[in-house]
Design a protein around this motif. Structure first.
Motif, PDB file in Angstrom:
ATOM      1  N   SER A   1      -5.678  11.253   3.307  1.00  0.00           N
ATOM      2  CA  SER A   1      -5.612  10.320   4.440  1.00  0.00           C
ATOM      3  C   SER A   1      -4.632   9.194   4.115  1.00  0.00           C
ATOM      4  N   ALA A   2      -4.300   8.452   5.135  1.00  0.00           N
ATOM      5  CA  ALA A   2      -3.413   7.294   4.943  1.00  0.00           C
ATOM      6  C   ALA A   2      -4.061   6.279   4.004  1.00  0.00           C
ATOM      7  N   ASP A   3      -5.393   6.139   4.101  1.00  0.00           N
ATOM      8  CA  ASP A   3      -6.100   5.212   3.206  1.00  0.00           C
ATOM      9  C   ASP A   3      -6.036   5.676   1.750  1.00  0.00           C
ATOM     10  N   GLU A   4      -6.171   6.979   1.529  1.00  0.00           N
ATOM     11  CA  GLU A   4      -6.063   7.508   0.163  1.00  0.00           C
ATOM     12  C   GLU A   4      -4.663   7.281  -0.397  1.00  0.00           C
ATOM     13  N   PHE A   5      -3.666   7.490   0.435  1.00  0.00           N
ATOM     14  CA  PHE A   5      -2.296   7.258   0.006  1.00  0.00           C
ATOM     15  C   PHE A   5      -2.113   5.788  -0.373  1.00  0.00           C
ATOM     16  N   PHE A   6      -2.580   4.881   0.475  1.00  0.00           N
ATOM     17  CA  PHE A   6      -2.467   3.451   0.208  1.00  0.00           C
ATOM     18  C   PHE A   6      -3.224   3.085  -1.069  1.00  0.00           C
ATOM     19  N   GLN A   7      -4.378   3.671  -1.243  1.00  0.00           N
ATOM     20  CA  GLN A   7      -5.183   3.415  -2.442  1.00  0.00           C
ATOM     21  C   GLN A   7      -4.407   3.789  -3.701  1.00  0.00           C
ATOM     22  N   ASN A   8      -3.814   4.967  -3.720  1.00  0.00           N
ATOM     23  CA  ASN A   8      -3.126   5.448  -4.920  1.00  0.00           C
ATOM     24  C   ASN A   8      -1.733   4.846  -5.094  1.00  0.00           C
ATOM     25  N   GLN A   9      -1.068   4.577  -3.986  1.00  0.00           N
ATOM     26  CA  GLN A   9       0.290   4.028  -4.027  1.00  0.00           C
ATOM     27  C   GLN A   9       0.285   2.528  -4.308  1.00  0.00           C
ATOM     28  N   THR A  10      -0.696   1.829  -3.769  1.00  0.00           N
ATOM     29  CA  THR A  10      -0.675   0.368  -3.808  1.00  0.00           C
ATOM     30  C   THR A  10      -1.840  -0.231  -4.591  1.00  0.00           C
ATOM     31  N   LEU A  11      -3.060   0.097  -4.194  1.00  0.00           N
ATOM     32  CA  LEU A  11      -4.213  -0.583  -4.789  1.00  0.00           C
ATOM     33  C   LEU A  11      -4.401  -0.284  -6.272  1.00  0.00           C
ATOM     34  N   ARG A  12      -4.365   0.976  -6.658  1.00  0.00           N
ATOM     35  CA  ARG A  12      -4.594   1.314  -8.070  1.00  0.00           C
ATOM     36  C   ARG A  12      -3.570   0.659  -9.004  1.00  0.00           C
TER      37      ARG A  12
ATOM     38  N   LYS B   1      -4.621  -2.159 -11.843  1.00  0.00           N
ATOM     39  CA  LYS B   1      -4.290  -1.934 -13.248  1.00  0.00           C
ATOM     40  C   LYS B   1      -3.451  -3.091 -13.796  1.00  0.00           C
ATOM     41  N   LEU B   2      -2.455  -3.500 -13.042  1.00  0.00           N
ATOM     42  CA  LEU B   2      -1.575  -4.588 -13.464  1.00  0.00           C
ATOM     43  C   LEU B   2      -2.352  -5.895 -13.628  1.00  0.00           C
ATOM     44  N   GLN B   3      -3.269  -6.161 -12.734  1.00  0.00           N
ATOM     45  CA  GLN B   3      -4.000  -7.422 -12.726  1.00  0.00           C
ATOM     46  C   GLN B   3      -5.299  -7.380 -13.532  1.00  0.00           C
ATOM     47  N   ASN B   4      -5.544  -6.303 -14.263  1.00  0.00           N
ATOM     48  CA  ASN B   4      -6.805  -6.125 -14.957  1.00  0.00           C
ATOM     49  C   ASN B   4      -7.179  -7.304 -15.855  1.00  0.00           C
TER      50      ASN B   4
ATOM     51  N   ARG C   1       5.186  -3.208 -10.446  1.00  0.00           N
ATOM     52  CA  ARG C   1       3.885  -2.530 -10.444  1.00  0.00           C
ATOM     53  C   ARG C   1       3.951  -1.147 -11.049  1.00  0.00           C
ATOM     54  N   GLY C   2       5.048  -0.474 -10.894  1.00  0.00           N
ATOM     55  CA  GLY C   2       5.167   0.862 -11.449  1.00  0.00           C
ATOM     56  C   GLY C   2       4.789   1.956 -10.469  1.00  0.00           C
ATOM     57  N   GLU C   3       4.595   3.127 -11.020  1.00  0.00           N
ATOM     58  CA  GLU C   3       4.372   4.343 -10.238  1.00  0.00           C
ATOM     59  C   GLU C   3       2.975   4.435  -9.638  1.00  0.00           C
ATOM     60  N   MET C   4       2.854   5.331  -8.687  1.00  0.00           N
ATOM     61  CA  MET C   4       1.588   5.663  -8.058  1.00  0.00           C
ATOM     62  C   MET C   4       0.613   6.180  -9.122  1.00  0.00           C
ATOM     63  N   ILE C   5      -0.655   5.851  -8.944  1.00  0.00           N
ATOM     64  CA  ILE C   5      -1.695   6.341  -9.848  1.00  0.00           C
ATOM     65  C   ILE C   5      -2.621   7.224  -9.027  1.00  0.00           C
ATOM     66  N   GLY C   6      -2.795   8.453  -9.454  1.00  0.00           N
ATOM     67  CA  GLY C   6      -3.619   9.395  -8.715  1.00  0.00           C
ATOM     68  C   GLY C   6      -2.738  10.387  -7.984  1.00  0.00           C
ATOM     69  N   THR C   7      -3.380  11.328  -7.345  1.00  0.00           N
ATOM     70  CA  THR C   7      -2.625  12.358  -6.642  1.00  0.00           C
ATOM     71  C   THR C   7      -2.843  12.261  -5.140  1.00  0.00           C
TER      72      THR C   7
END
Length: 133
Positions: free
Chosen positions: A24-35, A39-42, A12-18
């Protein structure tokens, strides 16, 4: 970390976003995992949505841009089977730890996931042209 989790994280690669101390934990999960997954599955999401258009038997390709954007949003928000399929495309690329985090707050994370996917598809609406088929 087991082999699958290591492979997925590397793939998947690196985190996207700061993320900062106030995130929050949700923001971290969003940038670390979801983004990174979105991107990979676009390309897959684009193809899945093209198939959805074909099966919906609408006149999507003749809609104006505003109606296309509305169709994208409504399709994901209202068609539960379709939305669950899209969630599965994302969840399948979670590590075991990420899945454990996800299930603790799946409702809010699902909202984030679907909002980001809707925006991603809407920003690429020009790629949904009949000539592509």
């Amino acid at each position: 970390m087991n082999t699958r989790d290591q492979f997925i994280s590397d793939f998947r690669g690196e985190m996207i976003g700061t993320v900062n101390a106030q995130s929050s934990a949700d923001e971290f999960f969003q940038n670390q995992t979801l983004r990174p997954i979105l991107k990979l599955q676009n390309d897959l999401f684009l193809e899945v949505f093209r198939n959805y258009i074909a099966k919906s038997k609408t006149d999507f390709y003749n809609f104006n841009v505003d109606k296309k954007l509305h169709f994208i949003e409504n399709s994901i928000q209202r068609d539960i089977k379709f939305r669950n399929s899209l969630k599965g495309i994302v969840i399948g690329l979670f590590t075991i730890d990420e899945y454990s985090t996800y299930i603790k707050n799946s409702s809010d994370l699902n909202k984030r996931m679907m909002s980001m996917l809707i925006e991603r598809l809407k920003n690429q609406v020009q790629l949904f042209e009949m000539s592509y088929k």
